[in-house]
Design a protein around this motif. Structure first.
Motif, PDB file in Angstrom:
ATOM      1  N   ARG A 506      17.957  16.079  11.051  1.00  0.00           N
ATOM      2  CA  ARG A 506      18.568  17.512  10.552  1.00  0.00           C
ATOM      3  C   ARG A 506      17.608  18.728  10.764  1.00  0.00           C
ATOM      4  NH1 ARG A 506      19.541  16.332   4.286  1.00  0.00           N
ATOM      5  NH2 ARG A 506      20.272  18.525   4.494  1.00  0.00           N
ATOM      6  N   ALA A 507      16.590  18.472  10.719  1.00  0.00           N
ATOM      7  CA  ALA A 507      15.487  19.587  10.911  1.00  0.00           C
ATOM      8  C   ALA A 507      15.512  19.819  12.468  1.00  0.00           C
ATOM      9  CB  ALA A 507      14.088  19.035  10.655  1.00  0.00           C
ATOM     10  N   GLY A 508      15.897  18.925  13.263  1.00  0.00           N
ATOM     11  CA  GLY A 508      15.941  19.192  14.650  1.00  0.00           C
ATOM     12  C   GLY A 508      17.334  19.944  15.177  1.00  0.00           C
ATOM     13  N   ARG A 509      18.507  19.574  14.225  1.00  0.00           N
ATOM     14  CA  ARG A 509      19.777  20.370  14.374  1.00  0.00           C
ATOM     15  C   ARG A 509      19.503  21.862  13.926  1.00  0.00           C
ATOM     16  NH1 ARG A 509      24.225  17.632  15.388  1.00  0.00           N
ATOM     17  NH2 ARG A 509      24.123  15.289  15.687  1.00  0.00           N
ATOM     18  N   ALA A 510      18.619  21.879  12.490  1.00  0.00           N
ATOM     19  CA  ALA A 510      18.801  23.360  12.165  1.00  0.00           C
ATOM     20  C   ALA A 510      17.825  24.321  13.357  1.00  0.00           C
ATOM     21  CB  ALA A 510      17.602  23.189  10.877  1.00  0.00           C
ATOM     22  N   LEU A 514      18.932  27.472  15.151  1.00  0.00           N
ATOM     23  CA  LEU A 514      18.218  28.934  15.052  1.00  0.00           C
ATOM     24  C   LEU A 514      18.153  29.511  16.487  1.00  0.00           C
ATOM     25  CD1 LEU A 514      16.719  30.854  13.312  1.00  0.00           C
ATOM     26  CD2 LEU A 514      14.601  29.404  13.880  1.00  0.00           C
ATOM     27  N   HIS A 515      18.050  28.570  17.496  1.00  0.00           N
ATOM     28  CA  HIS A 515      17.920  29.005  18.657  1.00  0.00           C
ATOM     29  C   HIS A 515      18.905  29.395  19.400  1.00  0.00           C
ATOM     30  CE1 HIS A 515      13.634  26.461  19.654  1.00  0.00           C
ATOM     31  NE2 HIS A 515      13.520  27.410  18.795  1.00  0.00           N
ATOM     32  N   ARG A 516      20.147  28.929  19.113  1.00  0.00           N
ATOM     33  CA  ARG A 516      21.338  29.219  19.597  1.00  0.00           C
ATOM     34  C   ARG A 516      21.789  30.672  18.977  1.00  0.00           C
ATOM     35  NH1 ARG A 516      23.144  24.109  18.313  1.00  0.00           N
ATOM     36  NH2 ARG A 516      24.645  25.260  16.892  1.00  0.00           N
ATOM     37  N   PRO A 603      12.140  28.454  24.526  1.00  0.00           N
ATOM     38  CA  PRO A 603      12.303  27.756  23.512  1.00  0.00           C
ATOM     39  C   PRO A 603      11.671  26.285  23.226  1.00  0.00           C
ATOM     40  CG  PRO A 603      14.042  27.363  25.310  1.00  0.00           C
ATOM     41  CD  PRO A 603      13.087  28.715  25.584  1.00  0.00           C
ATOM     42  N   ALA A 604      10.909  25.942  24.192  1.00  0.00           N
ATOM     43  CA  ALA A 604       9.838  24.534  24.163  1.00  0.00           C
ATOM     44  C   ALA A 604       8.832  24.835  22.837  1.00  0.00           C
ATOM     45  CB  ALA A 604       9.675  24.282  25.328  1.00  0.00           C
ATOM     46  N   ILE A 605       8.392  26.369  22.755  1.00  0.00           N
ATOM     47  CA  ILE A 605       7.454  26.398  21.781  1.00  0.00           C
ATOM     48  C   ILE A 605       7.627  25.972  20.300  1.00  0.00           C
ATOM     49  CG2 ILE A 605       6.389  28.372  20.789  1.00  0.00           C
ATOM     50  CD1 ILE A 605       6.519  30.081  23.076  1.00  0.00           C
ATOM     51  N   ASP A 606       8.711  26.087  19.690  1.00  0.00           N
ATOM     52  CA  ASP A 606       8.988  25.554  18.569  1.00  0.00           C
ATOM     53  C   ASP A 606       8.994  24.070  18.455  1.00  0.00           C
ATOM     54  OD1 ASP A 606       8.882  27.820  17.199  1.00  0.00           O
ATOM     55  OD2 ASP A 606      11.078  28.221  17.103  1.00  0.00           O
ATOM     56  N   TYR A 639      17.714  17.777  17.806  1.00  0.00           N
ATOM     57  CA  TYR A 639      17.557  18.957  18.627  1.00  0.00           C
ATOM     58  C   TYR A 639      18.479  19.034  19.805  1.00  0.00           C
ATOM     59  CZ  TYR A 639      15.460  23.018  21.018  1.00  0.00           C
ATOM     60  OH  TYR A 639      15.517  24.151  21.733  1.00  0.00           O
ATOM     61  N   ALA A 640      18.426  17.742  20.375  1.00  0.00           N
ATOM     62  CA  ALA A 640      19.106  17.659  21.821  1.00  0.00           C
ATOM     63  C   ALA A 640      20.746  17.642  21.469  1.00  0.00           C
ATOM     64  CB  ALA A 640      18.485  16.420  22.659  1.00  0.00           C
ATOM     65  N   ASP A 641      21.044  16.641  20.425  1.00  0.00           N
ATOM     66  CA  ASP A 641      22.553  16.501  20.255  1.00  0.00           C
ATOM     67  C   ASP A 641      23.391  17.776  19.752  1.00  0.00           C
ATOM     68  OD1 ASP A 641      22.290  14.044  20.956  1.00  0.00           O
ATOM     69  OD2 ASP A 641      22.214  13.238  18.956  1.00  0.00           O
ATOM     70  N   ALA A 642      22.228  18.793  19.117  1.00  0.00           N
ATOM     71  CA  ALA A 642      22.914  19.804  18.622  1.00  0.00           C
ATOM     72  C   ALA A 642      22.746  21.060  19.592  1.00  0.00           C
ATOM     73  CB  ALA A 642      22.217  20.500  17.331  1.00  0.00           C
ATOM     74  N   GLY A 643      22.609  20.899  20.806  1.00  0.00           N
ATOM     75  CA  GLY A 643      22.675  21.909  21.823  1.00  0.00           C
ATOM     76  C   GLY A 643      21.261  22.759  22.018  1.00  0.00           C
TER      77      GLY A 643
END
Length: 698
Positions: A506-510, A514-516, A603-606, A639-643
């Motif tokens: 869920r944190a990856g999705r969050a 944010l990145h989008r 985007p890779a920094i976070d 993170y990957a699944d959420a784009g």
């Protein structure tokens, strides 16, 4: 107090020496330990007339009925516990049954392995101290908890190296340590000068590695002690809160003096012999503010006056003699009073724990002594943030909080303080606490506006499961802004082997959400900025550890090349300090906090920073960088699944770059120095990135 706590029917018996002795069938008892949690439990350890030890624990009746017990003392829901079953002390099962199984690993074939044992102190679940004697020889044996053993062992080694009690043996599986028995007389009126001379030699010795005192430990400890004392004596609650505030302000203003410390220094820890003074009980030795040792010694002298051990005149003379033995260090002496007052406050629960006669009056007397000792300084708490004192003033903050729609209901509480940089103060309110965040470089008007923008973009917790707290600009004079204090379970609680990794997905999705976002941000953060931070961190590490300079320089060159390999990517909104401590789990909602550094960048920094924090934690805490592999994989998968726009290869590169920054962090944060060589070895060119390995295996 007993009448107020109707949940513990056995409390009255456990606090009555005569009645308890009768119930145990002995002529008398000697109290070894008392730990009372109002409404929850009361545990005591006593020594009976036949020298056997009993451990008793009073609990609520319903809780007693749910748990099997060896017997209910007097029908009052009191467990009788076998000290040999003290699970917190791994060595207890042998010590109270077959002590040779402890003594032989410590002493080998020496006659002390078959010696006579006399228990001197026993804190159930905490520590046991015993004297072992045979044929005119003696030694001291201590049993510790697993969490306390490493520090106690380091202290015993330190004692040996500095010529005090020699270390005779240690066993990590039993958490047991044996030291030589020191002969000598307790400190008398003439011996306090020798105690001061012994302490100044300890302070002059090189600082040991590891086991630093955490900067916030003193404040947290004092608040906890005062809250506990207020439970015992509610009529003193306001005085305790006032004393705690005054002491903490004084400590914040004190510059301190960092170096080797004993950690629990008093006249009781010193023995005087013909060749000088010797110091005992090094369990809390390490590095910290050396004024702590001076303040502790003086506070104990005051306690001796209250319990009748010495007169007030003797205590004054003893204090003067001790300080004269320590030396004419005027700069430090000006701030000893801050630590003196702090240690007096640490003692406010001792009269109750020792069950001294008139313990309530003694507690009140300790508070009066705190008021006498604590400095009335007019110096700012932090010269770089002169308004910090105002933010800790309840009256001054009432109108500031009212502007956010709530009413202040308690005293402000300093949560974090990085001197010369920033601070966070909690403002308790009935309709939801507020936080006020200060920074030395001036007012931050951008962050409250950013919070508003992000909430307007959907991060308000209503339409999406991710949320940003509300924030408000503060008065211009304060150089601060306010934010609602949100509640939730820290994601950090799931950063343990075997814990559910789903929250990390869920944190990856969050983070992907944010990145989008398409929002404007006041600043950009480029790869040149990232390199500047990394190169400074590696330079600081090389300066602190010059023997590793060549390895660190080689690592820097390699990481510079890796940073150049990052692919071009469209800049996105970056958190810039994204890791598990910045996320709170509130049911189905996740709060993202600490957005002060947000900027647009690669985007890779976070995600690289997030996974690096997890791997560093695994390496530092568990000694194995793979223990949090499931959490890292879950985060990257979410993170990957959420784009999330960062590629896997780029995250691998930023993961290692972020991990290298922790070399300097290890050397800067108390308690982490021992992780430095492990991390440096792990970052060697032959070491494979955990995140990369995890991604490939997935």
């Amino acid at each position: 107090m007993i009448r107020r706590d109707s949940a513990l029917p056995g409390l009255a018996l456990l606090l009555d020496d005569v009645a308890l002795a009768e119930a145990l069938g002995t002529s008398r008892i000697e109290r070894l330990y008392l730990r009372y949690k109002p409404g929850t439990s009361c545990r005591v350890a006593v020594r009976k007339a036949d020298h056997s030890i009993e451990v008793l624990k009073a609990v609520p009746r319903k809780r007693f009925a749910r748990k099997q017990s060896s017997g209910d003392l007097s029908g009052l829901a009191i467990h009788r516990k076998n000290p040999a079953k003290d699970q917190a002390l791994p060595g207890a099962r042998h010590f109270f049954g077959k002590p040779h199984r402890i003594l032989r690993p410590l002493f080998g074939d020496h006659p002390l392995a078959r010696g006579r044992i006399e228990i001197l102190r026993y804190k159930a679940g905490r520590r046991l101290v015993a004297r072992v004697t045979t044929f005119g020889q003696a030694a001291l044996v201590k049993l510790h908890t697993p969490s306390g053993f490493a520090r106690a062992q380091a202290g015993a080694v330190r004692s040996d190296l500095l010529g005090h009690a020699p270390l005779l043996g240690a066993d990590a599986s039993l958490c047991a340590i044996a030291c030589g028995w020191l002969d000598g007389a307790p400190v008398d009126l003439a011996g306090h000068r020798a105690a001061g001379e012994a302490l100044v030699r300890l302070h002059a010795a090189p600082s040991p590695g590891g086991f630093d005192e955490a900067p916030g430990e003193s404040a947290e400890t004092l608040r906890r002690i005062c809250a506990y004392a207020a439970n015992l004596l509610p009529e003193l609650e306001d005085r305790l809160a006032s004393a705690c505030d005054a002491v903490l302000r004084s400590l914040l203003a004190s510059p301190g003096r960092f170096g080797s410390v004993h950690g629990d220094f008093s006249a009781d820890q010193v023995l005087v012999a013909a060749d000088g003074a010797r110091i005992v009980d090094w369990d809390r030795a390490g590095r910290g503010d050396q004024l702590v040792d001076l303040g502790s010694y003086l506070a104990r002298l005051d306690m001796d006056v209250l319990d009748g051990t010495r007169s007030a005149a003797e205590a004054r003379q003893a204090a003067a003699s001790f300080l004269s033995g320590y030396g004419p260090d005027a700069a430090a002496m000006a701030w000893i009073a801050s630590q003196h007052a702090a240690h007096l406050l640490r003692l406010v629960t001792e009269p109750f724990r020792r069950q001294l006669r008139d313990w309530d009056e003694m507690t009140a007397a300790l508070l009066r002594r705190v008021a006498d000792v604590v400095p009335r300084t007019t110096e700012p708490i932090d010269a770089a943030m002169p308004t910090l004192a105002e933010c800790l003033d309840r009256r001054a903050m009432a109108s500031v909080v009212a502007a956010t729609g709530v009413e202040l209901t308690g005293s402000p509480e300093l949560l974090r303080h990085k001197p010369g940089r920033r601070a966070i103060v909690r403002l308790p309110c009935a309709a939801g606490d507020r936080l006020i965040k200060l920074r030395a470089k001036g007012p931050d008007r951008a962050t409250p506006a950013l919070h508003h923008t992000l909430r307007e973009a959907g991060f308000d917790g209503r339409a999406a499961p991710f949320a940003i707290p509300r924030a408000w600009p503060g008065p211009d004079r304060l150089d601060a802004f306010l934010m609602e204090a949100v509640a939730g379970e820290p994601l950090a609680d799931h950063a343990r082997p075997g814990r559910d990794a789903a929250p990390f997905e869920r944190a990856g999705r969050a983070l992907a959400a944010l990145h989008r976002l398409d929002v404007s941000l006041p600043q950009d953060w480029g790869l040149a900025d990232e390199w500047a931070v990394l190169s400074r961190a590696l330079r600081q590490a090389a300066e602190r550890e010059p023997k590793h300079k060549d390895r660190i320089d080689k690592l820097a060159s390699e990481l510079r090349r890796e940073l150049d390999r990052l692919s071009d990517a469209r800049p996105v909104p970056l958190h810039r300090d994204f890791y598990f401590d910045q996320i709170l789990i509130d049911g189905e909602r996740m709060w993202l906090v600490d957005l002060d550094l947000m900027a647009r960048g690669h985007p890779a920094i976070d995600p690289g920073n997030f996974t690096a924090h997890l791997e560093e934690l695994a390496l530092r805490r568990d000694g194995d960088p793979t223990t949090l592999r499931p959490q890292i994989h879950a985060f990257r998968e979410g993170y990957a699944d959420a784009g999330g726009p960062a590629s896997g290869d780029d995250i691998d590169l930023m993961h290692r770059i972020s991990l290298a920054r922790h070399l300097a962090i290890c050397l800067r944060i108390p308690g982490r120095t021992e992780a430095f060589p492990r991390l440096l070895h792990h970052l060697a060119p032959t070491a494979q990135s955990l995140s990369a390995a995890s991604a490939r295996s997935a």
